[in-house]
Scaffold this motif. Structure first.
Motif, PDB file in Angstrom:
ATOM      1  N   LEU A  38      -1.243  60.713 -27.277  1.00  0.00           N
ATOM      2  CA  LEU A  38      -2.259  60.901 -26.237  1.00  0.00           C
ATOM      3  C   LEU A  38      -2.744  62.348 -26.215  1.00  0.00           C
ATOM      4  O   LEU A  38      -3.953  62.610 -26.177  1.00  0.00           O
ATOM      5  CB  LEU A  38      -1.678  60.507 -24.878  1.00  0.00           C
ATOM      6  N   TYR A  39      -1.791  63.277 -26.282  1.00  0.00           N
ATOM      7  CA  TYR A  39      -2.160  64.690 -26.166  1.00  0.00           C
ATOM      8  C   TYR A  39      -2.753  65.230 -27.466  1.00  0.00           C
ATOM      9  O   TYR A  39      -3.829  65.827 -27.469  1.00  0.00           O
ATOM     10  CB  TYR A  39      -0.939  65.522 -25.770  1.00  0.00           C
ATOM     11  N   HIS A  40      -2.029  65.020 -28.579  1.00  0.00           N
ATOM     12  CA  HIS A  40      -2.463  65.614 -29.846  1.00  0.00           C
ATOM     13  C   HIS A  40      -3.571  64.805 -30.531  1.00  0.00           C
ATOM     14  O   HIS A  40      -4.327  65.356 -31.334  1.00  0.00           O
ATOM     15  CB  HIS A  40      -1.277  65.746 -30.800  1.00  0.00           C
ATOM     16  N   GLY A  41      -3.630  63.516 -30.243  1.00  0.00           N
ATOM     17  CA  GLY A  41      -4.639  62.684 -30.881  1.00  0.00           C
ATOM     18  C   GLY A  41      -5.851  62.431 -29.996  1.00  0.00           C
ATOM     19  O   GLY A  41      -6.956  62.906 -30.278  1.00  0.00           O
ATOM     20  N   SER A  77      -7.324  65.686 -28.209  1.00  0.00           N
ATOM     21  CA  SER A  77      -7.941  66.575 -29.198  1.00  0.00           C
ATOM     22  C   SER A  77      -9.310  66.059 -29.614  1.00  0.00           C
ATOM     23  O   SER A  77     -10.277  66.826 -29.722  1.00  0.00           O
ATOM     24  CB  SER A  77      -7.040  66.694 -30.432  1.00  0.00           C
ATOM     25  N   ASN A  78      -9.406  64.765 -29.835  1.00  0.00           N
ATOM     26  CA  ASN A  78     -10.687  64.188 -30.233  1.00  0.00           C
ATOM     27  C   ASN A  78     -11.717  64.255 -29.111  1.00  0.00           C
ATOM     28  O   ASN A  78     -12.902  64.491 -29.358  1.00  0.00           O
ATOM     29  CB  ASN A  78     -10.491  62.739 -30.672  1.00  0.00           C
ATOM     30  N   VAL A  79     -11.257  64.033 -27.886  1.00  0.00           N
ATOM     31  CA  VAL A  79     -12.175  64.122 -26.744  1.00  0.00           C
ATOM     32  C   VAL A  79     -12.691  65.545 -26.592  1.00  0.00           C
ATOM     33  O   VAL A  79     -13.891  65.770 -26.365  1.00  0.00           O
ATOM     34  CB  VAL A  79     -11.476  63.642 -25.457  1.00  0.00           C
ATOM     35  N   ARG A  80     -11.797  66.532 -26.720  1.00  0.00           N
ATOM     36  CA  ARG A  80     -12.224  67.933 -26.618  1.00  0.00           C
ATOM     37  C   ARG A  80     -13.219  68.279 -27.721  1.00  0.00           C
ATOM     38  O   ARG A  80     -14.221  68.970 -27.474  1.00  0.00           O
ATOM     39  CB  ARG A  80     -11.005  68.863 -26.700  1.00  0.00           C
ATOM     40  N   MET A  81     -12.957  67.817 -28.933  1.00  0.00           N
ATOM     41  CA  MET A  81     -13.894  68.066 -30.032  1.00  0.00           C
ATOM     42  C   MET A  81     -15.256  67.445 -29.736  1.00  0.00           C
ATOM     43  O   MET A  81     -16.295  68.058 -29.978  1.00  0.00           O
ATOM     44  CB  MET A  81     -13.341  67.498 -31.333  1.00  0.00           C
ATOM     45  N   THR A  82     -15.239  66.238 -29.206  1.00  0.00           N
ATOM     46  CA  THR A  82     -16.491  65.539 -28.905  1.00  0.00           C
ATOM     47  C   THR A  82     -17.283  66.280 -27.838  1.00  0.00           C
ATOM     48  O   THR A  82     -18.495  66.496 -27.984  1.00  0.00           O
ATOM     49  CB  THR A  82     -16.191  64.102 -28.447  1.00  0.00           C
ATOM     50  N   LEU A  83     -16.591  66.678 -26.762  1.00  0.00           N
ATOM     51  CA  LEU A  83     -17.271  67.355 -25.656  1.00  0.00           C
ATOM     52  C   LEU A  83     -17.801  68.731 -26.061  1.00  0.00           C
ATOM     53  O   LEU A  83     -18.801  69.204 -25.515  1.00  0.00           O
ATOM     54  CB  LEU A  83     -16.325  67.485 -24.465  1.00  0.00           C
ATOM     55  N   SER A  84     -17.133  69.373 -27.026  1.00  0.00           N
ATOM     56  CA  SER A  84     -17.574  70.696 -27.475  1.00  0.00           C
ATOM     57  C   SER A  84     -18.516  70.614 -28.676  1.00  0.00           C
ATOM     58  O   SER A  84     -18.875  71.644 -29.261  1.00  0.00           O
ATOM     59  CB  SER A  84     -16.361  71.556 -27.842  1.00  0.00           C
ATOM     60  N   GLU A 135      -2.845  64.746 -39.484  1.00  0.00           N
ATOM     61  CA  GLU A 135      -1.467  64.275 -39.645  1.00  0.00           C
ATOM     62  C   GLU A 135      -1.459  63.122 -40.645  1.00  0.00           C
ATOM     63  O   GLU A 135      -1.744  61.977 -40.307  1.00  0.00           O
ATOM     64  CB  GLU A 135      -0.895  63.838 -38.296  1.00  0.00           C
ATOM     65  N   GLU A 136      -1.120  63.430 -41.881  1.00  0.00           N
ATOM     66  CA  GLU A 136      -1.270  62.472 -42.964  1.00  0.00           C
ATOM     67  C   GLU A 136      -0.488  61.184 -42.728  1.00  0.00           C
ATOM     68  O   GLU A 136      -0.999  60.088 -42.983  1.00  0.00           O
ATOM     69  CB  GLU A 136      -0.801  63.113 -44.276  1.00  0.00           C
ATOM     70  N   ARG A 137       0.743  61.318 -42.295  1.00  0.00           N
ATOM     71  CA  ARG A 137       1.592  60.135 -42.161  1.00  0.00           C
ATOM     72  C   ARG A 137       1.212  59.273 -40.962  1.00  0.00           C
ATOM     73  O   ARG A 137       1.707  58.162 -40.826  1.00  0.00           O
ATOM     74  CB  ARG A 137       3.065  60.557 -42.109  1.00  0.00           C
ATOM     75  N   TYR A 138       0.342  59.762 -40.109  1.00  0.00           N
ATOM     76  CA  TYR A 138      -0.222  58.971 -39.024  1.00  0.00           C
ATOM     77  C   TYR A 138      -1.607  58.448 -39.378  1.00  0.00           C
ATOM     78  O   TYR A 138      -1.988  57.363 -38.956  1.00  0.00           O
ATOM     79  CB  TYR A 138      -0.308  59.815 -37.743  1.00  0.00           C
ATOM     80  N   THR A 139      -2.347  59.206 -40.143  1.00  0.00           N
ATOM     81  CA  THR A 139      -3.758  58.919 -40.369  1.00  0.00           C
ATOM     82  C   THR A 139      -4.023  58.026 -41.576  1.00  0.00           C
ATOM     83  O   THR A 139      -4.929  57.190 -41.559  1.00  0.00           O
ATOM     84  CB  THR A 139      -4.540  60.238 -40.524  1.00  0.00           C
ATOM     85  N   ASN A 140      -3.245  58.189 -42.644  1.00  0.00           N
ATOM     86  CA  ASN A 140      -3.600  57.565 -43.916  1.00  0.00           C
ATOM     87  C   ASN A 140      -3.663  56.046 -43.858  1.00  0.00           C
ATOM     88  O   ASN A 140      -4.558  55.430 -44.456  1.00  0.00           O
ATOM     89  CB  ASN A 140      -2.627  58.006 -45.012  1.00  0.00           C
ATOM     90  N   ASP A 141      -2.727  55.424 -43.173  1.00  0.00           N
ATOM     91  CA  ASP A 141      -2.744  53.971 -43.131  1.00  0.00           C
ATOM     92  C   ASP A 141      -3.994  53.459 -42.417  1.00  0.00           C
ATOM     93  O   ASP A 141      -4.562  52.434 -42.796  1.00  0.00           O
ATOM     94  CB  ASP A 141      -1.490  53.437 -42.427  1.00  0.00           C
ATOM     95  N   GLY A 142      -4.436  54.183 -41.393  1.00  0.00           N
ATOM     96  CA  GLY A 142      -5.663  53.794 -40.703  1.00  0.00           C
ATOM     97  C   GLY A 142      -6.891  53.945 -41.582  1.00  0.00           C
ATOM     98  O   GLY A 142      -7.827  53.143 -41.503  1.00  0.00           O
ATOM     99  N   ILE A 143      -6.903  54.972 -42.430  1.00  0.00           N
ATOM    100  CA  ILE A 143      -7.996  55.119 -43.394  1.00  0.00           C
ATOM    101  C   ILE A 143      -8.027  53.903 -44.308  1.00  0.00           C
ATOM    102  O   ILE A 143      -9.090  53.332 -44.576  1.00  0.00           O
ATOM    103  CB  ILE A 143      -7.828  56.422 -44.205  1.00  0.00           C
ATOM    104  N   SER A 144      -6.856  53.507 -44.792  1.00  0.00           N
ATOM    105  CA  SER A 144      -6.778  52.327 -45.666  1.00  0.00           C
ATOM    106  C   SER A 144      -7.285  51.081 -44.975  1.00  0.00           C
ATOM    107  O   SER A 144      -7.946  50.235 -45.588  1.00  0.00           O
ATOM    108  CB  SER A 144      -5.323  52.104 -46.117  1.00  0.00           C
ATOM    109  N   ASP A 148      -8.633  55.693 -30.442  1.00  0.00           N
ATOM    110  CA  ASP A 148      -7.906  55.305 -31.667  1.00  0.00           C
ATOM    111  C   ASP A 148      -7.854  56.465 -32.669  1.00  0.00           C
ATOM    112  O   ASP A 148      -8.429  56.386 -33.764  1.00  0.00           O
ATOM    113  CB  ASP A 148      -8.583  54.093 -32.301  1.00  0.00           C
ATOM    114  N   PRO A 149      -7.116  57.533 -32.330  1.00  0.00           N
ATOM    115  CA  PRO A 149      -7.176  58.745 -33.155  1.00  0.00           C
ATOM    116  C   PRO A 149      -6.673  58.564 -34.585  1.00  0.00           C
ATOM    117  O   PRO A 149      -7.038  59.339 -35.469  1.00  0.00           O
ATOM    118  CB  PRO A 149      -6.289  59.728 -32.384  1.00  0.00           C
TER     119      PRO A 149
END
Length: 374
Positions: free
Chosen positions: A179-182, A185-192, A66-75, A48-49
Protein backbone atom coordinates in the motif's frame (compact mmCIF):
# COMPACT_ATOMS: atom_id res chain seq x y z
CA UNK A 1 -40.40 -4.91 48.49
CA UNK A 2 -42.10 -3.13 45.64
CA UNK A 3 -39.38 -0.45 45.64
CA UNK A 4 -36.68 -3.14 45.56
CA UNK A 5 -38.42 -4.94 42.70
CA UNK A 6 -38.80 -1.69 40.82
CA UNK A 7 -35.12 -0.95 41.34
CA UNK A 8 -34.11 -4.39 40.05
CA UNK A 9 -36.27 -3.98 36.97
CA UNK A 10 -34.76 -0.60 36.38
CA UNK A 11 -31.24 -1.99 36.68
CA UNK A 12 -32.07 -4.86 34.36
CA UNK A 13 -33.48 -2.43 31.85
CA UNK A 14 -30.34 -0.33 32.06
CA UNK A 15 -28.14 -3.43 31.66
CA UNK A 16 -30.16 -4.48 28.65
CA UNK A 17 -29.76 -1.04 27.14
CA UNK A 18 -26.05 -1.06 27.93
CA UNK A 19 -25.60 -4.48 26.34
CA UNK A 20 -27.58 -3.37 23.31
CA UNK A 21 -25.47 -0.25 23.03
CA UNK A 22 -22.29 -2.33 23.33
CA UNK A 23 -23.49 -4.73 20.64
CA UNK A 24 -24.40 -1.82 18.45
CA UNK A 25 -20.99 -0.23 19.00
CA UNK A 26 -19.25 -3.54 18.30
CA UNK A 27 -21.25 -4.07 15.11
CA UNK A 28 -20.53 -0.53 14.01
CA UNK A 29 -16.79 -1.05 14.59
CA UNK A 30 -16.92 -4.28 12.63
CA UNK A 31 -18.76 -2.54 9.82
CA UNK A 32 -16.24 0.30 9.74
CA UNK A 33 -13.33 -2.15 9.80
CA UNK A 34 -14.89 -4.26 7.05
CA UNK A 35 -15.56 -1.13 4.99
CA UNK A 36 -11.97 0.04 5.40
CA UNK A 37 -10.64 -3.38 4.39
CA UNK A 38 -12.92 -3.50 1.37
CA UNK A 39 -11.93 0.04 0.41
CA UNK A 40 -8.24 -0.79 0.84
CA UNK A 41 -8.60 -3.90 -1.28
CA UNK A 42 -10.45 -1.98 -3.99
CA UNK A 43 -7.79 0.72 -4.07
CA UNK A 44 -5.07 -1.92 -4.44
CA UNK A 45 -7.05 -3.67 -7.21
CA UNK A 46 -7.59 -0.43 -9.11
CA UNK A 47 -4.05 0.94 -8.78
CA UNK A 48 -2.58 -2.58 -8.91
CA UNK A 49 1.05 -1.43 -8.57
CA UNK A 50 2.47 -4.84 -9.55
CA UNK A 51 -0.04 -5.59 -12.34
CA UNK A 52 -1.43 -8.70 -10.66
CA UNK A 53 -4.97 -8.08 -11.93
CA UNK A 54 -4.74 -5.91 -15.02
CA UNK A 55 -2.47 -4.01 -17.37
CA UNK A 56 -1.48 -0.43 -16.47
CA UNK A 57 -4.08 2.29 -16.87
CA UNK A 58 -3.21 5.25 -19.07
CA UNK A 59 -4.38 7.74 -16.44
CA UNK A 60 -1.96 6.44 -13.77
CA UNK A 61 1.81 6.75 -13.46
CA UNK A 62 3.67 3.62 -12.40
CA UNK A 63 6.97 3.21 -10.65
CA UNK A 64 8.65 0.02 -11.84
CA UNK A 65 11.43 -0.97 -9.50
CA UNK A 66 10.88 -4.18 -7.48
CA UNK A 67 11.67 -6.94 -9.94
CA UNK A 68 10.44 -9.88 -7.90
CA UNK A 69 7.09 -8.14 -7.40
CA UNK A 70 6.71 -6.60 -10.83
CA UNK A 71 7.95 -9.14 -13.37
CA UNK A 72 5.17 -11.67 -13.07
CA UNK A 73 2.59 -8.93 -13.60
CA UNK A 74 4.42 -7.81 -16.74
CA UNK A 75 4.20 -11.39 -18.00
CA UNK A 76 0.50 -11.55 -17.21
CA UNK A 77 -0.82 -8.32 -18.63
CA UNK A 78 1.62 -6.41 -20.81
CA UNK A 79 1.46 -6.64 -24.60
CA UNK A 80 4.76 -8.00 -25.95
CA UNK A 81 6.22 -10.57 -28.29
CA UNK A 82 9.82 -10.51 -27.04
CA UNK A 83 11.54 -10.57 -23.67
CA UNK A 84 14.95 -9.71 -22.23
CA UNK A 85 15.76 -11.72 -19.12
CA UNK A 86 18.75 -12.50 -16.95
CA UNK A 87 20.50 -11.24 -13.86
CA UNK A 88 22.10 -7.84 -13.27
CA UNK A 89 24.20 -8.58 -16.35
CA UNK A 90 21.04 -7.93 -18.40
CA UNK A 91 19.60 -4.97 -16.50
CA UNK A 92 21.06 -2.30 -18.76
CA UNK A 93 19.68 -3.73 -21.98
CA UNK A 94 17.13 -1.41 -23.57
CA UNK A 95 14.01 -3.02 -25.02
CA UNK A 96 13.64 -0.02 -27.33
CA UNK A 97 17.00 -0.90 -28.92
CA UNK A 98 15.97 -4.52 -29.27
CA UNK A 99 12.73 -3.43 -30.95
CA UNK A 100 14.66 -1.29 -33.41
CA UNK A 101 17.14 -4.06 -34.26
CA UNK A 102 14.82 -7.07 -34.25
CA UNK A 103 11.43 -5.56 -35.13
CA UNK A 104 9.96 -6.74 -31.83
CA UNK A 105 7.77 -5.37 -29.06
CA UNK A 106 9.95 -6.29 -26.10
CA UNK A 107 9.75 -6.12 -22.32
CA UNK A 108 12.50 -6.57 -19.76
CA UNK A 109 12.23 -8.98 -16.84
CA UNK A 110 15.54 -9.21 -15.02
CA UNK A 111 16.31 -10.48 -11.52
CA UNK A 112 19.34 -9.18 -9.67
CA UNK A 113 21.31 -12.03 -8.12
CA UNK A 114 19.05 -14.73 -9.57
CA UNK A 115 19.98 -18.34 -10.04
CA UNK A 116 19.14 -20.34 -13.14
CA UNK A 117 16.04 -21.86 -11.59
CA UNK A 118 14.42 -18.52 -10.72
CA UNK A 119 14.96 -17.19 -14.23
CA UNK A 120 13.69 -20.39 -15.80
CA UNK A 121 10.54 -20.53 -13.69
CA UNK A 122 9.66 -16.90 -14.44
CA UNK A 123 10.28 -17.35 -18.16
CA UNK A 124 8.21 -20.54 -18.12
CA UNK A 125 5.25 -18.70 -16.64
CA UNK A 126 5.61 -15.94 -19.24
CA UNK A 127 5.71 -18.41 -22.14
CA UNK A 128 2.71 -20.29 -20.82
CA UNK A 129 0.62 -17.14 -20.44
CA UNK A 130 1.62 -15.33 -23.61
CA UNK A 131 1.48 -17.31 -26.87
CA UNK A 132 2.67 -14.18 -28.71
CA UNK A 133 6.10 -14.42 -27.04
CA UNK A 134 8.35 -15.66 -29.83
CA UNK A 135 11.75 -14.08 -29.11
CA UNK A 136 13.75 -14.33 -25.89
CA UNK A 137 17.12 -12.75 -25.13
CA UNK A 138 18.44 -14.71 -22.15
CA UNK A 139 21.69 -13.81 -20.39
CA UNK A 140 23.02 -17.04 -18.86
CA UNK A 141 25.56 -16.24 -16.17
CA UNK A 142 28.88 -17.82 -17.02
CA UNK A 143 29.89 -18.09 -13.37
CA UNK A 144 26.80 -20.14 -12.54
CA UNK A 145 27.61 -23.30 -14.49
CA UNK A 146 28.99 -25.10 -11.45
CA UNK A 147 26.33 -24.05 -8.97
CA UNK A 148 23.57 -26.41 -7.90
CA UNK A 149 20.68 -26.40 -10.35
CA UNK A 150 18.37 -24.90 -7.71
CA UNK A 151 20.88 -22.43 -6.24
CA UNK A 152 19.28 -19.22 -5.05
CA UNK A 153 20.59 -16.12 -3.37
CA UNK A 154 17.23 -15.08 -1.98
CA UNK A 155 14.77 -17.16 0.02
CA UNK A 156 11.74 -14.90 0.40
CA UNK A 157 9.60 -14.40 -2.69
CA UNK A 158 6.07 -12.97 -3.10
CA UNK A 159 4.84 -16.32 -4.41
CA UNK A 160 1.24 -15.20 -3.87
CA UNK A 161 1.75 -13.04 -6.96
CA UNK A 162 3.04 -15.92 -9.09
CA UNK A 163 0.13 -18.35 -8.88
CA UNK A 164 -3.55 -18.20 -9.84
CA UNK A 165 -4.89 -18.90 -6.35
CA UNK A 166 -7.22 -16.02 -5.38
CA UNK A 167 -7.29 -16.99 -1.71
CA UNK A 168 -3.70 -16.02 -0.99
CA UNK A 169 -4.17 -12.62 -2.63
CA UNK A 170 -4.94 -11.26 0.84
CA UNK A 171 -1.17 -10.93 1.21
CA UNK A 172 -1.31 -8.48 -1.70
CA UNK A 173 -4.60 -6.70 -1.01
CA UNK A 174 -3.98 -5.99 2.67
CA UNK A 175 -0.24 -5.47 2.72
CA UNK A 176 1.04 -2.29 4.37
CA UNK A 177 4.27 -2.28 2.37
CA UNK A 178 2.48 -2.72 -0.94
CA UNK A 179 0.00 0.00 0.00
CA UNK A 180 2.72 2.45 0.99
CA UNK A 181 5.53 1.62 -1.44
CA UNK A 182 3.33 0.59 -4.35
CA UNK A 183 -0.08 2.26 -4.29
CA UNK A 184 0.86 5.53 -2.61
CA UNK A 185 4.02 5.90 -4.72
CA UNK A 186 2.03 5.57 -7.91
CA UNK A 187 -0.64 7.98 -6.70
CA UNK A 188 2.01 10.56 -5.77
CA UNK A 189 3.64 10.17 -9.19
CA UNK A 190 0.27 10.61 -10.89
CA UNK A 191 -0.66 13.71 -8.89
CA UNK A 192 2.76 15.28 -9.54
CA UNK A 193 2.51 14.47 -13.27
CA UNK A 194 5.64 12.30 -13.09
CA UNK A 195 5.71 9.91 -16.05
CA UNK A 196 5.84 6.17 -15.54
CA UNK A 197 9.16 4.36 -15.45
CA UNK A 198 9.98 3.29 -19.00
CA UNK A 199 10.92 -0.27 -19.84
CA UNK A 200 14.41 0.99 -20.76
CA UNK A 201 14.79 2.60 -17.32
CA UNK A 202 13.33 -0.36 -15.45
CA UNK A 203 16.06 -2.13 -13.41
CA UNK A 204 18.84 -0.21 -15.18
CA UNK A 205 21.70 1.28 -13.20
CA UNK A 206 24.59 3.69 -13.52
CA UNK A 207 27.77 3.23 -11.52
CA UNK A 208 31.27 4.65 -11.63
CA UNK A 209 33.51 2.45 -13.75
CA UNK A 210 37.25 1.95 -14.13
CA UNK A 211 40.03 -0.07 -12.56
CA UNK A 212 40.00 1.97 -9.35
CA UNK A 213 36.37 1.01 -8.81
CA UNK A 214 36.96 -2.62 -9.75
CA UNK A 215 39.66 -2.84 -7.09
CA UNK A 216 37.25 -1.63 -4.42
CA UNK A 217 35.56 -5.04 -4.57
CA UNK A 218 38.30 -7.20 -6.08
CA UNK A 219 41.44 -7.84 -4.05
CA UNK A 220 43.75 -10.00 -6.12
CA UNK A 221 46.13 -10.36 -3.17
CA UNK A 222 43.48 -12.21 -1.17
CA UNK A 223 41.78 -14.48 -3.67
CA UNK A 224 40.39 -17.59 -1.99
CA UNK A 225 41.85 -20.77 -3.43
CA UNK A 226 39.25 -23.56 -3.60
CA UNK A 227 40.13 -26.99 -2.19
CA UNK A 228 39.26 -28.69 -5.48
CA UNK A 229 40.15 -27.04 -8.77
CA UNK A 230 39.54 -29.99 -11.06
CA UNK A 231 36.73 -30.92 -13.40
CA UNK A 232 35.66 -34.52 -13.06
CA UNK A 233 32.47 -36.58 -13.47
CA UNK A 234 30.83 -34.88 -10.47
CA UNK A 235 31.38 -31.39 -11.84
CA UNK A 236 30.28 -32.44 -15.32
CA UNK A 237 27.07 -33.95 -13.90
CA UNK A 238 26.39 -30.73 -11.97
CA UNK A 239 26.70 -28.60 -15.12
CA UNK A 240 24.48 -31.00 -17.06
CA UNK A 241 21.79 -30.93 -14.38
CA UNK A 242 21.88 -27.14 -14.13
CA UNK A 243 21.64 -26.56 -17.88
CA UNK A 244 19.24 -29.39 -18.72
CA UNK A 245 16.81 -28.72 -15.89
CA UNK A 246 16.67 -24.95 -16.20
CA UNK A 247 17.35 -24.23 -19.87
CA UNK A 248 17.16 -27.22 -22.22
CA UNK A 249 13.95 -28.64 -20.78
CA UNK A 250 12.23 -25.26 -21.09
CA UNK A 251 13.35 -24.30 -24.60
CA UNK A 252 12.45 -27.78 -25.84
CA UNK A 253 8.82 -27.17 -24.87
CA UNK A 254 8.62 -24.12 -27.15
CA UNK A 255 10.17 -25.08 -30.51
CA UNK A 256 8.56 -22.08 -32.26
CA UNK A 257 10.29 -19.60 -29.92
CA UNK A 258 13.78 -18.36 -30.73
CA UNK A 259 16.05 -18.14 -27.69
CA UNK A 260 19.05 -15.84 -28.08
CA UNK A 261 21.26 -17.07 -25.24
CA UNK A 262 24.48 -15.28 -24.38
CA UNK A 263 27.36 -15.66 -21.95
CA UNK A 264 28.09 -12.19 -20.54
CA UNK A 265 31.64 -10.91 -21.12
CA UNK A 266 33.20 -10.44 -17.70
CA UNK A 267 36.26 -8.23 -17.37
CA UNK A 268 39.85 -9.34 -17.66
CA UNK A 269 40.02 -9.12 -13.85
CA UNK A 270 37.53 -11.98 -13.59
CA UNK A 271 39.87 -14.18 -15.61
CA UNK A 272 42.77 -12.96 -13.49
CA UNK A 273 40.94 -14.39 -10.48
CA UNK A 274 40.40 -17.70 -12.28
CA UNK A 275 44.11 -17.91 -12.98
CA UNK A 276 45.04 -17.06 -9.39
CA UNK A 277 42.62 -19.70 -8.10
CA UNK A 278 43.79 -22.27 -10.62
CA UNK A 279 40.25 -22.78 -11.94
CA UNK A 280 40.47 -21.45 -15.48
CA UNK A 281 40.60 -24.91 -17.01
CA UNK A 282 37.69 -26.10 -14.88
CA UNK A 283 35.61 -23.12 -15.99
CA UNK A 284 36.43 -23.74 -19.65
CA UNK A 285 35.45 -27.39 -19.35
CA UNK A 286 32.20 -26.35 -17.70
CA UNK A 287 31.66 -23.94 -20.59
CA UNK A 288 32.24 -26.73 -23.09
CA UNK A 289 29.71 -28.98 -21.37
CA UNK A 290 27.07 -26.25 -21.23
CA UNK A 291 27.75 -25.17 -24.81
CA UNK A 292 27.36 -28.68 -26.21
CA UNK A 293 24.01 -29.06 -24.45
CA UNK A 294 22.72 -25.72 -25.72
CA UNK A 295 23.89 -26.37 -29.28
CA UNK A 296 21.70 -29.49 -29.30
CA UNK A 297 18.64 -27.21 -29.14
CA UNK A 298 17.63 -26.16 -32.68
CA UNK A 299 15.78 -23.06 -31.47
CA UNK A 300 18.75 -21.71 -29.48
CA UNK A 301 21.18 -19.19 -30.94
CA UNK A 302 24.17 -19.05 -28.62
CA UNK A 303 26.57 -16.09 -28.36
CA UNK A 304 29.95 -15.91 -26.65
CA UNK A 305 31.82 -12.58 -26.44
CA UNK A 306 35.04 -13.72 -24.80
CA UNK A 307 36.97 -12.88 -27.95
CA UNK A 308 35.84 -9.26 -27.80
CA UNK A 309 39.06 -8.11 -26.20
CA UNK A 310 38.34 -4.42 -26.80
CA UNK A 311 35.55 -4.81 -24.28
CA UNK A 312 36.92 -7.39 -21.86
CA UNK A 313 40.35 -5.78 -21.51
CA UNK A 314 39.03 -2.23 -21.17
CA UNK A 315 38.46 -1.77 -17.45
CA UNK A 316 36.76 1.57 -18.10
CA UNK A 317 33.64 -0.40 -19.03
CA UNK A 318 33.41 -2.21 -15.68
CA UNK A 319 32.37 -1.21 -12.17
CA UNK A 320 33.65 -4.50 -10.71
CA UNK A 321 35.26 -7.62 -12.15
CA UNK A 322 32.02 -8.69 -13.85
CA UNK A 323 29.47 -5.89 -14.32
CA UNK A 324 29.73 -3.75 -17.43
CA UNK A 325 27.95 -0.47 -18.10
CA UNK A 326 25.03 0.22 -20.43
CA UNK A 327 27.31 1.13 -23.33
CA UNK A 328 28.45 -2.50 -23.43
CA UNK A 329 24.86 -3.76 -23.36
CA UNK A 330 24.13 -1.71 -26.46
CA UNK A 331 27.23 -3.06 -28.23
CA UNK A 332 26.32 -6.66 -27.34
CA UNK A 333 22.78 -6.23 -28.64
CA UNK A 334 24.12 -4.85 -31.92
CA UNK A 335 26.50 -7.79 -32.27
CA UNK A 336 23.71 -10.29 -31.63
CA UNK A 337 21.57 -8.62 -34.28
CA UNK A 338 24.49 -8.98 -36.70
CA UNK A 339 25.09 -12.62 -35.64
CA UNK A 340 28.58 -11.65 -34.57
CA UNK A 341 30.11 -14.00 -31.97
CA UNK A 342 27.57 -16.72 -32.79
CA UNK A 343 28.64 -20.13 -31.45
CA UNK A 344 28.06 -23.12 -33.73
CA UNK A 345 28.92 -26.80 -33.84
CA UNK A 346 31.60 -25.91 -36.36
CA UNK A 347 33.40 -23.23 -34.34
CA UNK A 348 32.82 -23.85 -30.62
CA UNK A 349 35.95 -25.95 -30.04
CA UNK A 350 38.05 -23.42 -31.90
CA UNK A 351 36.60 -20.63 -29.77
CA UNK A 352 37.31 -22.59 -26.58
CA UNK A 353 40.91 -23.17 -27.66
CA UNK A 354 41.32 -19.45 -28.35
CA UNK A 355 39.92 -18.60 -24.92
CA UNK A 356 42.28 -21.03 -23.22
CA UNK A 357 45.26 -19.63 -25.10
CA UNK A 358 44.42 -15.97 -24.54
CA UNK A 359 43.41 -16.05 -20.89
CA UNK A 360 46.10 -18.50 -19.76
CA UNK A 361 48.91 -16.44 -21.29
CA UNK A 362 47.68 -12.91 -20.62
CA UNK A 363 49.99 -10.57 -18.70
CA UNK A 364 47.65 -9.81 -15.82
CA UNK A 365 50.29 -8.04 -13.73
CA UNK A 366 50.51 -5.38 -16.42
CA UNK A 367 46.94 -4.30 -15.70
CA UNK A 368 47.77 -3.27 -12.17
CA UNK A 369 51.25 -1.98 -12.91
CA UNK A 370 49.81 0.53 -15.35
CA UNK A 371 47.42 1.71 -12.69
CA UNK A 372 50.23 2.03 -10.18
CA UNK A 373 48.53 -0.40 -7.82
CA UNK A 374 51.11 -3.19 -7.66
Amino acid sequence: MENQKHSENLNNSRNDQSEAAARKWFCRCLSILASLLILTGLVVVVVDPYFHYHKPFSFLSYRLYEERYTNDGISRHFDFDAMITGTSMAQNFKPSEMDELFGTNAVKETFSGAGYQELSENLGRALKRNPELKTVLWVVDYNGFLRDYDWKQYEDYPTYLYDDNPWNDTAYLFNKSILYHGVFSNVRMTLSHTPSTTMDEYSSWERDCGLDYILQSYDRENVTIPADTGFGPEEKAKVEQTINTNVVDLVSQYPDVTFYIMYPPYSICYFDALMLKGTLDRQLQAEQTATELLLDCPNVRLYNFFDQYDIICNTDYYCDDGHYNGEVNSMLLQMIAEDKCLVTRENYLEKLAAEREFFSSYDYDAIYEQAGTD
